[in-house]
Scaffold this active site. Structure first.
Site, PDB file in Angstrom:
ATOM      1  CG  ASP A  15      76.526  79.428   1.777  1.00 53.81           C
ATOM      2  OD1 ASP A  15      77.327  79.944   2.570  1.00 53.81           O
ATOM      3  OD2 ASP A  15      76.854  78.495   1.020  1.00 53.81           O
ATOM      4  CB  SER A  16      79.474  82.204  -0.094  1.00 52.26           C
ATOM      5  OG  SER A  16      79.715  80.815   0.080  1.00 52.26           O
ATOM      6  CB  CYS A  78      77.339  81.709   5.004  1.00 51.22           C
ATOM      7  SG  CYS A  78      79.007  82.088   4.465  1.00 51.22           S
ATOM      8  CB  THR A  80      82.595  82.791   5.648  1.00 49.86           C
ATOM      9  OG1 THR A  80      83.148  81.476   5.558  1.00 49.86           O
ATOM     10  CG2 THR A  80      83.663  83.806   5.343  1.00 49.86           C
ATOM     11  CD  GLU A 158      79.290  77.459  -4.819  1.00 46.54           C
ATOM     12  OE1 GLU A 158      78.407  78.047  -5.411  1.00 46.54           O
ATOM     13  OE2 GLU A 158      79.192  77.122  -3.629  1.00 46.54           O
ATOM     14  CB  CYS A 190      82.792  75.689   5.791  1.00 46.55           C
ATOM     15  SG  CYS A 190      82.298  76.137   4.100  1.00 46.55           S
ATOM     16  CG  HIS A 192      80.311  75.256   0.487  1.00 46.52           C
ATOM     17  ND1 HIS A 192      79.951  76.480   1.001  1.00 46.52           N
ATOM     18  CD2 HIS A 192      80.158  75.356  -0.861  1.00 46.52           C
ATOM     19  CE1 HIS A 192      79.607  77.294   0.006  1.00 46.52           C
ATOM     20  NE2 HIS A 192      79.724  76.628  -1.138  1.00 46.52           N
TER      21      HIS A 192
END
Ligand code: DGL
Length: 267
Positions: A15-16, A78, A80, A158, A190, A192
């Protein structure tokens, strides 16, 4: 004693940043015997407000890294990265099984009672052709889908402080238009966002159902991998391009199983 090396069949997950840990949790539950290697690209998070070229380049670099470590299946944890780069990863590695998370429009369509669905996701996900195609697959369904880009939200998650006033204010700001639209179902688009699901639920109201696709992604990975390897103690390694201390702290907070943390070499 130093931990044993990762062993095949190894699942590579990325993931980012820390959001994909919500998917890792589901993978851990449904694939009890496979080693798991997770990469958090926290030095470059959030992806959602970056250019498509940047996201694609990072995604390819991380996928190459996971394959070099022995991953036999990739999980793009992720939305995105899926929206922007999954197609190009599949083109580059046509024989590699890749499971990719994407916003749960289909389950939301099945769940909604009043036909008004909200989707919270990053700007990059919502502007992508892949997401547009996903939406148009439900064109005839007499459903109204309200898109809510949430710039900045993944970045604040984050940081790991679910009570941060700036984070709560942003959740409030992004929930307001969805409430006004009268949605009864909201897709967490998303990875997150599940970590602040309680805060999102509080902002939207108890009557709104939240949809998260982590379990469906883990089920798909389990289907592709087939029966588990002979029983052995499994290993979970988390690597990050950011701070290993930060990842350790958040992962201890969010995950209830054993893992090791290291800096991602050469990423
Ligand atoms: N967790 C990611 C997603 O599912 C990315 C969020 C971001 O980096 O902007 O979209």
């Amino acid at each position: 004693m130093s931990p044993r090396p990762l062993q095949p069949p190894l699942i590579g997950v990325f993931d980012s940043g820390v959001g994909g840990l919500s998917v890792l949790k589901a993978l851990h539950q449904q694939l009890p015997a496979h080693d798991l290697l997770y990469v958090a690209d926290s030095a470059h998070a959030p992806y959602g407000e970056r250019s498509d070229e940047f996201i694609t380049a990072r995604t390819h670099r991380i996928a190459s890294h996971l394959l070099a470590q022995g991953a036999s299946l990739l999980v793009i944890a992720c939305n995105t990265a899926t929206a922007v780069a999954a197609a190009s990863l599949r083109e580059r590695w046509p024989h590699l099984p890749i499971v990719a998370v994407e916003p749960g429009i289909k389950p939301a369509v099945a769940l909604t009672r009043n036909g008004h669905i909200g989707v919270m996701a990053t700007p990059a996900t919502l502007r992508s052709d892949k997401f547009r195609r996903l939406l148009s697959a439900h064109d005839g369904a007499a459903i109204e889908v309200h898109l809510q880009p949430c710039p900045g939200l993944a970045g604040l998650i984050e940081h790991g402080n679910g009570e941060d006033p700036a984070l709560l204010a942003l959740i409030d700001q992004f929930s307001r238009p969805l409430k006004q639209a009268g949605v009864d179902t909201v897709v967490l688009g998303c990875t997150h966002y599940p970590f602040v699901a309680a805060q999102i639920q509080a902002a939207l109201g108890k009557h709104v159902q939240l949809v998260d696709t982590a379990d469906a992604v883990a089920r798909q990975a389990a289907r592709l991998l087939g029966p588990p390897p002979a029983t052995r103690s499994r290993r979970v390694l988390l690597q990050t391009t950011g701070s290993a201390n930060h990842l350790t702290r958040l992962a201890h907070h969010w995950l209830s199983f054993h893992f090791d943390v290291a800096h991602a070499p050469g990423l």
